[in-house]
Design a protein around this motif. Structure first.
Motif, PDB file in Angstrom:
ATOM      1  N   ASN A 111       0.738  -1.014   0.017  1.00 64.78           N
ATOM      2  CA  ASN A 111       0.202  -0.301  -0.199  1.00 64.78           C
ATOM      3  C   ASN A 111       0.602   1.148   0.127  1.00 64.78           C
ATOM      4  N   ARG A 112       2.329   1.260   0.032  1.00 64.37           N
ATOM      5  CA  ARG A 112       2.582   2.534   0.424  1.00 64.37           C
ATOM      6  C   ARG A 112       3.606   2.485  -1.920  1.00 64.37           C
ATOM      7  N   VAL A 113       3.816   1.335  -2.071  1.00 63.07           N
ATOM      8  CA  VAL A 113       4.217   1.783  -3.310  1.00 63.07           C
ATOM      9  C   VAL A 113       3.101   1.628  -4.787  1.00 63.07           C
ATOM     10  N   LYS A 114       3.306   2.264  -5.570  1.00 63.30           N
ATOM     11  CA  LYS A 114       2.065   1.937  -6.688  1.00 63.30           C
ATOM     12  C   LYS A 114       2.806   1.062  -7.896  1.00 63.30           C
ATOM     13  N   ASP A 115       2.038   0.357  -8.397  1.00 67.34           N
ATOM     14  CA  ASP A 115       2.610  -0.463  -9.131  1.00 67.34           C
ATOM     15  C   ASP A 115       3.378  -1.664  -8.401  1.00 67.34           C
ATOM     16  N   TYR A 116       3.843  -1.378  -6.921  1.00 67.07           N
ATOM     17  CA  TYR A 116       5.030  -2.231  -6.195  1.00 67.07           C
ATOM     18  C   TYR A 116       4.615  -3.904  -6.940  1.00 67.07           C
ATOM     19  N   ASN A 117       3.593  -4.296  -7.560  1.00 61.32           N
ATOM     20  CA  ASN A 117       3.605  -6.389  -7.793  1.00 61.32           C
ATOM     21  C   ASN A 117       3.503  -6.193  -9.581  1.00 61.32           C
ATOM     22  N   PHE A 118       3.681  -4.779 -10.838  1.00 65.38           N
ATOM     23  CA  PHE A 118       4.082  -4.848 -12.000  1.00 65.38           C
ATOM     24  C   PHE A 118       5.377  -5.744 -12.111  1.00 65.38           C
ATOM     25  N   GLY A 119       4.951  -5.974 -13.366  1.00 69.12           N
ATOM     26  CA  GLY A 119       5.742  -6.798 -13.893  1.00 69.12           C
ATOM     27  C   GLY A 119       6.941  -6.328 -14.540  1.00 69.12           C
ATOM     28  N   SER A 120       8.593  -5.945 -14.278  1.00 69.18           N
ATOM     29  CA  SER A 120       9.498  -5.253 -15.225  1.00 69.18           C
ATOM     30  C   SER A 120      10.462  -5.669 -15.283  1.00 69.18           C
ATOM     31  N   LEU A 121      11.270  -5.348 -16.862  1.00 70.28           N
ATOM     32  CA  LEU A 121      12.547  -6.538 -17.255  1.00 70.28           C
ATOM     33  C   LEU A 121      13.506  -5.265 -16.077  1.00 70.28           C
ATOM     34  N   TYR A 170      20.229  -3.561 -21.913  1.00 73.38           N
ATOM     35  CA  TYR A 170      19.226  -4.546 -22.131  1.00 73.38           C
ATOM     36  C   TYR A 170      19.210  -5.385 -23.330  1.00 73.38           C
ATOM     37  N   GLY A 171      19.059  -6.136 -23.182  1.00 66.11           N
ATOM     38  CA  GLY A 171      19.342  -7.365 -24.355  1.00 66.11           C
ATOM     39  C   GLY A 171      18.026  -8.399 -24.606  1.00 66.11           C
ATOM     40  N   GLU A 172      17.767  -9.787 -25.188  1.00 66.49           N
ATOM     41  CA  GLU A 172      17.608 -10.786 -25.391  1.00 66.49           C
ATOM     42  C   GLU A 172      17.984 -11.809 -24.113  1.00 66.49           C
ATOM     43  N   THR A 173      19.313 -11.598 -24.273  1.00 67.48           N
ATOM     44  CA  THR A 173      19.426 -13.002 -23.282  1.00 67.48           C
ATOM     45  C   THR A 173      20.140 -12.427 -22.201  1.00 67.48           C
ATOM     46  N   ASN A 174      19.767 -10.945 -21.993  1.00 66.77           N
ATOM     47  CA  ASN A 174      20.578 -10.391 -20.455  1.00 66.77           C
ATOM     48  C   ASN A 174      18.572  -9.465 -19.754  1.00 66.77           C
ATOM     49  N   THR A 175      18.161 -10.529 -20.134  1.00 63.47           N
ATOM     50  CA  THR A 175      16.440  -9.925 -19.866  1.00 63.47           C
ATOM     51  C   THR A 175      15.649 -10.906 -19.458  1.00 63.47           C
ATOM     52  N   ILE A 176      15.473 -10.839 -17.841  1.00 66.38           N
ATOM     53  CA  ILE A 176      14.133 -11.094 -17.202  1.00 66.38           C
ATOM     54  C   ILE A 176      13.316 -10.482 -16.856  1.00 66.38           C
ATOM     55  N   PHE A 177      12.014 -11.169 -16.702  1.00 66.40           N
ATOM     56  CA  PHE A 177      10.614 -10.279 -15.738  1.00 66.40           C
ATOM     57  C   PHE A 177      11.088 -10.194 -14.344  1.00 66.40           C
ATOM     58  N   VAL A 178      10.620  -9.457 -13.961  1.00 72.54           N
ATOM     59  CA  VAL A 178      10.594  -9.156 -12.328  1.00 72.54           C
ATOM     60  C   VAL A 178       9.361  -7.998 -11.809  1.00 72.54           C
ATOM     61  N   MET A 179       9.187  -8.836 -10.819  1.00 76.37           N
ATOM     62  CA  MET A 179       8.175  -7.561 -10.044  1.00 76.37           C
ATOM     63  C   MET A 179       8.868  -6.478  -9.764  1.00 76.37           C
ATOM     64  N   ARG A 180       7.950  -5.493  -9.956  1.00 76.13           N
ATOM     65  CA  ARG A 180       8.378  -4.080  -9.908  1.00 76.13           C
ATOM     66  C   ARG A 180       9.778  -3.965  -8.092  1.00 76.13           C
ATOM     67  N   MET A 181       8.673  -4.502  -7.361  1.00 77.09           N
ATOM     68  CA  MET A 181       9.162  -3.944  -6.527  1.00 77.09           C
ATOM     69  C   MET A 181      11.103  -4.622  -6.106  1.00 77.09           C
ATOM     70  N   GLN A 182      10.715  -4.990  -7.157  1.00 72.29           N
ATOM     71  CA  GLN A 182      12.513  -6.561  -6.711  1.00 72.29           C
ATOM     72  C   GLN A 182      13.690  -5.893  -7.407  1.00 72.29           C
TER      73      GLN A 182
END
Length: 174
Positions: free
Chosen positions: A99-109, A118-130
């Motif tokens: 309840n403190r960080v907007k979009d805390y659980n959105f996906g981010s690269l 950033y590149g195809e082999t150097n990118t993974i999907f994580v949650m915004r807080m990660q």
């Protein structure tokens, strides 16, 4: 009148359009962050109002990140992030920000290797807080300084390329 059914994410079907929209948002977020890395020295970069708190919490919750030379932050271990232990620790870390960080659980690269762009082999999907936890720590510890230099060099190359193209078009006109 139709009755509203309770939404159960465990039985919901993946809707391609929704997945595409999430992917577009994640890519836009990555591009914005890369542009920031180009323009602002990482140690001066603020990603949220809670950067200090997030950094301290990250170093407490993940003491392995604070061990010099910070290899676990430089090169992320995707298998650990997605392991049962990793998921449990990250869930516990993320929960206080709900309840403190907007979009805390959105996906981010996120870049798996802080030394590369950033590149195809150097990118993974994580949650915004990660993303916040890892990138704030990388910035504070100087681990994104190389990425800052790469981003600046890329921007200079792009600027020179546009200038050359613009001059070529002017030269072609009489």
């Amino acid at each position: 009148m139709a009755t509203a059914q309770k939404f159960d994410p465990n039985t919901a079907q993946n809707l391609v359009e929704i997945e595409k929209q999430f992917a577009v948002k994640a890519v836009e977020h990555a591009q914005t962050y890369w542009n920031l890395l180009e323009k602002v020295p990482p140690r001066d970069l603020k990603l949220s109002k809670l950067d200090d708190e997030i950094y301290e919490h990250t170093m407490t919750a993940f003491p392995e990140f604070s061990e010099a030379p910070h290899e676990k932050l430089v090169k992320l271990d995707e298998e650990w992030l997605k392991s049962a232990d990793g998921k449990k620790r990250w869930r516990e870390f993320i929960q206080p920000y709900e309840n403190r960080v907007k979009d805390y659980n959105f996906g981010s690269l996120i870049r798996t290797d802080a030394r590369l762009e950033y590149g195809e082999t150097n990118t993974i999907f994580v949650m915004r807080m990660q993303f916040y936890a890892i990138e704030i720590a990388r910035n504070r510890l100087g681990l994104n300084d190389g990425a800052h230099e790469i981003a600046k060099a890329d921007a200079e190359k792009e600027k020179a390329k546009k200038e050359k193209s613009k001059n070529a078009k002017k030269g072609g006109k009489s």
